[in-house]
Design a protein around this motif. Structure first.
Motif, short mmCIF file in Angstrom:
data_model
loop_
_atom_site.label_atom_id
_atom_site.label_comp_id
_atom_site.label_asym_id
_atom_site.label_seq_id
_atom_site.Cartn_x
_atom_site.Cartn_y
_atom_site.Cartn_z
N GLY A 68 20.58 1.31 -41.50
CA GLY A 68 19.31 1.94 -41.83
C GLY A 68 18.21 1.37 -40.77
O GLY A 68 17.24 2.04 -40.77
N ASP A 69 18.36 0.12 -40.71
CA ASP A 69 17.31 -0.62 -39.79
C ASP A 69 17.64 -0.53 -38.30
O ASP A 69 18.65 -0.33 -37.83
CB ASP A 69 17.26 -2.06 -40.03
CG ASP A 69 16.32 -2.23 -41.30
OD1 ASP A 69 15.63 -1.47 -41.66
OD2 ASP A 69 16.69 -3.34 -41.95
N GLU A 70 16.54 -0.20 -37.45
CA GLU A 70 16.61 -0.26 -36.05
C GLU A 70 15.41 -0.74 -35.37
O GLU A 70 14.41 -1.13 -36.14
CB GLU A 70 16.72 1.20 -35.45
CG GLU A 70 15.67 2.19 -35.90
CD GLU A 70 15.78 3.55 -35.71
OE1 GLU A 70 16.90 3.83 -35.57
OE2 GLU A 70 14.79 3.97 -35.24
N LEU A 71 15.50 -1.24 -34.17
CA LEU A 71 14.60 -1.80 -33.43
C LEU A 71 14.44 -1.26 -32.16
O LEU A 71 15.44 -0.64 -31.77
CB LEU A 71 14.75 -3.32 -33.01
CG LEU A 71 14.56 -4.45 -34.31
CD1 LEU A 71 15.20 -6.08 -33.77
CD2 LEU A 71 13.24 -4.50 -34.89
N VAL A 72 13.27 -1.10 -31.58
CA VAL A 72 13.11 -0.60 -30.20
C VAL A 72 12.93 -1.68 -29.07
O VAL A 72 11.88 -2.50 -29.24
CB VAL A 72 12.23 0.60 -30.08
CG1 VAL A 72 11.88 1.15 -28.57
CG2 VAL A 72 12.36 1.54 -30.82
N VAL A 73 13.64 -2.14 -28.28
CA VAL A 73 13.57 -3.14 -27.35
C VAL A 73 13.64 -2.48 -25.65
O VAL A 73 14.59 -1.91 -25.50
CB VAL A 73 14.91 -4.22 -27.38
CG1 VAL A 73 14.56 -5.34 -26.51
CG2 VAL A 73 14.95 -4.57 -28.97
N ASP A 74 12.60 -2.66 -25.17
CA ASP A 74 12.57 -2.25 -23.78
C ASP A 74 12.70 -0.62 -23.88
O ASP A 74 13.49 -0.28 -22.79
CB ASP A 74 13.35 -2.84 -22.79
CG ASP A 74 12.98 -4.56 -22.61
OD1 ASP A 74 11.80 -4.67 -22.56
OD2 ASP A 74 13.79 -5.18 -22.30
N GLY A 75 12.19 0.02 -24.67
CA GLY A 75 12.49 1.26 -24.82
C GLY A 75 13.58 2.04 -25.42
O GLY A 75 13.78 3.04 -25.33
#
Length: 269
Positions: A68-75
């Motif tokens: 359920g967790d997410e990150l946005v890295v370099d778009g």
């Protein structure tokens, strides 16, 4: 241009510089938004202000996100395990998480995580920085003297036990009140520019004790540089304990009171 017009331009440009400095600090993901300085090891760790489990090793920084967790890295949106790889010294990568930015960085050979949350009280309560009144007498012409080869220079940091190493390309010589002075310079942000870390007789009295920084434009062909001490600025460590700012190199304490530039922040008063 008349003297009055010149002075008005000087004040206007100084005010624009001061506002830009404040804006960078108070950015939603600026230094005042940092909620913790997390030191990574090979032992997976959880932090209250960042998602997932974090660790580092020979292959660099790794985060394992919960379902359920997410990150946005370099778009790009990432889930599960994400490898940031081996980071270069003094580099940073920012991963977006909800309204926060999770900074992944290397400082003094150590991998760190510094979450930046816009709602952090230090940022929300920021009311600017006290300054000396700008005065043209603190704009000094100096001369840049390059070393034969850049000199590796180790300096301390605002964090106890941490060290930074810079290749010093040269020094800047100048006069203040008739005294011949010089300061070791480090490379600036842009090619050819210089960065000078220093203290003086106001340090710990009216200005921040550990350091101030002066950004200097690239020297002219004959080595001439302009030192505007009205723009002597605080580094982030003057505001937050979660910064790893470098300290000035040996010899960069001026034996005069530079009553110009930024003073002790309200947050440290």
């Amino acid at each position: 241009m008349t003297i009055e017009a010149t002075e008005n331009t000087f004040i206007r440009e100084w005010r624009a510089w001061r506002q830009a400095h404040h804006d960078r600090l108070a950015d939603p993901h600026g230094f005042l938004a940092i909620t913790g300085l997390r030191w990574l090891s090979d032992e997976p760790q959880r932090f209250p202000d960042a998602p997932g489990t974090w660790s580092t090793g020979p292959d660099g920084v790794v985060v394992v996100l919960d379902d359920g967790d997410e990150l946005v890295v370099d778009g790009t949106t990432v889930r599960g395990e994400h490898r940031f790889g081996v980071l270069a010294e003094r580099s940073s990568v920012f991963a977006l998480w909800k309204d926060a930015a999770i900074e992944v960085a290397k400082r003094g050979g150590n991998d760190i995580v510094r979450p930046r949350h816009p709602e952090h009280p230090l940022r929300l309560q920021f009311r600017g920085t006290p300054d000396y009144e700008p005065d043209p007498r603190w704009v000094v012409t100096g001369r840049y003297v390059a070393f034969d080869e850049p000199v590796p220079t180790t300096v301390g940091a605002s964090v106890e036990g941490l060290e930074h190493v810079y290749d010093a390309p040269g020094r800047v010589e100048f006069e203040l009140d008739g005294a011949a002075l010089s300061l070791t310079a480090f490379p600036g942000k842009d090619a050819g520019d210089l960065l000078i870390l220093f203290t003086d007789e106001t340090s710990g009295v009216t200005t921040y004790a550990a350091n101030r920084v002066l950004n200097v434009g690239a020297p002219d062909a004959d080595g001439t540089v302009a030192l505007d001490f009205n723009r002597a600025a605080n580094l982030p460590c003057a505001y937050t304990d979660f910064a790893t700012c470098p300290l000035p190199p040996a010899g960069n304490r001026l034996p005069v009171a530079v009553e110009a530039g930024q003073e002790i922040p309200y947050e440290r008063a």
